[in-house]
Design a protein around this motif. Structure first.
Motif, PDB file in Angstrom:
ATOM      1  N   SER A  92      -3.190   1.038   5.442  1.00 27.55           N
ATOM      2  CA  SER A  92      -3.065   1.806   3.882  1.00 27.55           C
ATOM      3  C   SER A  92      -3.708   3.132   3.972  1.00 27.55           C
ATOM      4  O   SER A  92      -3.181   3.854   3.287  1.00 27.55           O
ATOM      5  CB  SER A  92      -4.094   0.891   2.955  1.00 27.55           C
ATOM      6  N   ARG A 108      -3.676   1.894  -1.247  1.00 32.36           N
ATOM      7  CA  ARG A 108      -4.684   0.593  -1.293  1.00 32.36           C
ATOM      8  C   ARG A 108      -3.949  -0.716  -0.727  1.00 32.36           C
ATOM      9  O   ARG A 108      -2.756  -1.103  -1.425  1.00 32.36           O
ATOM     10  CB  ARG A 108      -5.068   0.537  -2.878  1.00 32.36           C
ATOM     11  N   CYS A 109      -4.689  -1.330  -0.066  1.00 27.65           N
ATOM     12  CA  CYS A 109      -4.065  -2.627   0.481  1.00 27.65           C
ATOM     13  C   CYS A 109      -4.354  -3.694  -0.672  1.00 27.65           C
ATOM     14  O   CYS A 109      -5.410  -3.632  -1.411  1.00 27.65           O
ATOM     15  CB  CYS A 109      -4.966  -3.204   1.708  1.00 27.65           C
ATOM     16  N   CYS A 136       0.694  -1.146   0.147  1.00 25.70           N
ATOM     17  CA  CYS A 136      -0.084   0.144  -0.005  1.00 25.70           C
ATOM     18  C   CYS A 136       0.753   1.290  -0.080  1.00 25.70           C
ATOM     19  O   CYS A 136       0.264   2.254  -0.199  1.00 25.70           O
ATOM     20  CB  CYS A 136      -1.046  -0.043   1.268  1.00 25.70           C
TER      21      CYS A 136
END
Ligand SMILES: Cc1cc2nc3c(=O)[nH]c(=O)nc-3n(C[C@H](O)[C@H](O)[C@H](O)COP(=O)(O)O)c2cc1C
Length: 195
Positions: free
Chosen positions: A106, A62-63, A57
């Motif tokens: 994240s 973003r994970c 991330c």
């Protein structure tokens, strides 16, 4: 009248109808009294893998892990109010709550590395922290509160109210507390105040 305020809640207790859930339900009653509604995530029933510190991330915010956390991320982005309700386990938040919080790394990357914090909506972003511990010592509350505060600030909840209750151990003990349920109910109503 229906309100446009979006509220989500995270239930971190595994005990069905346990003290934490009963408190949360009172807050929910206060919210509904003011025309609001609440989406509750029962974290114990969700498949959420612990953060792997993989760095996936770091550059995107973003994970990259695909699991039930995917259901939660967008709701956190859009929520005007976030409730975190957890029992104290071993002087800390429950593992159910903590695993969700760690996956908010994240958001941390998005805010602090990419300098793009979640923006407040027109109602501001406020939080409510509900904590219950079986012991009389408040060290677990202090640790839980510190962790919850880091979570709230990471997801741009700039202010939160904390209600905590000590010496509440057996299932249903909270029902006999002189003020806990009414305080949770009133806190729920306050979440509906526009700012
Ligand atoms: C694994 C475990 C660890 C616990 N550790 C603590 C603790 O460190 N401090 C404390 O005050 N209570 C501790 N407790 C007691 C719970 O906080 C207490 O029973 C609480 O009412 C549980 O809430 P619930 O009914 O919502 O699950 C622990 C309970 C369990 C199951």
């Amino acid at each position: 009248m229906k309100s446009g305020i979006k509220i989500i809640a995270f239930l971190g207790s595994p005990r069905k109808n346990g003290n934490t859930e009963l408190l949360l339900k009172e807050a929910m009653r206060g919210i509904e009294e003011k025309g609001g509604s609440l989406k509750t995530y029962n974290l114990n029933l969700m498949k959420i893998k612990a953060c792997q510190d993989c760095g996936g991330c770091n550059e995107t915010g973003r994970c990259i892990i695909e699991d039930d956390m995917g259901l939660i991320y967008q709701d956190i982005r859009e929520a005007d109010r976030i409730i975190l309700a957890s029992p104290i386990f071993f002087f800390a938040l429950s593992a159910q709550a903590k695993v969700m919080i760690d996956r908010c790394q994240s958001f941390w990357c998005e805010k602090y590395l990419l300098k793009k914090a979640i923006e407040e909506g027109r109602f501001g972003r406020k939080g409510l922290l509900l904590l219950v511990g079986g012991m009389k010592k408040d060290v677990g509350i202090q640790c839980g509160e510190a962790c919850a505060k880091a979570f709230f600030r990471t997801v741009s909840v700039q202010a939160h109210e904390t209600l905590y209750y000590l010496g509440i151990d057996q299932k249903g003990d909270i029902l006999h507390h002189p003020t806990a349920l009414s305080e949770a109910y009133e806190a729920g109503k306050r979440l509906m105040e526009e700012e």
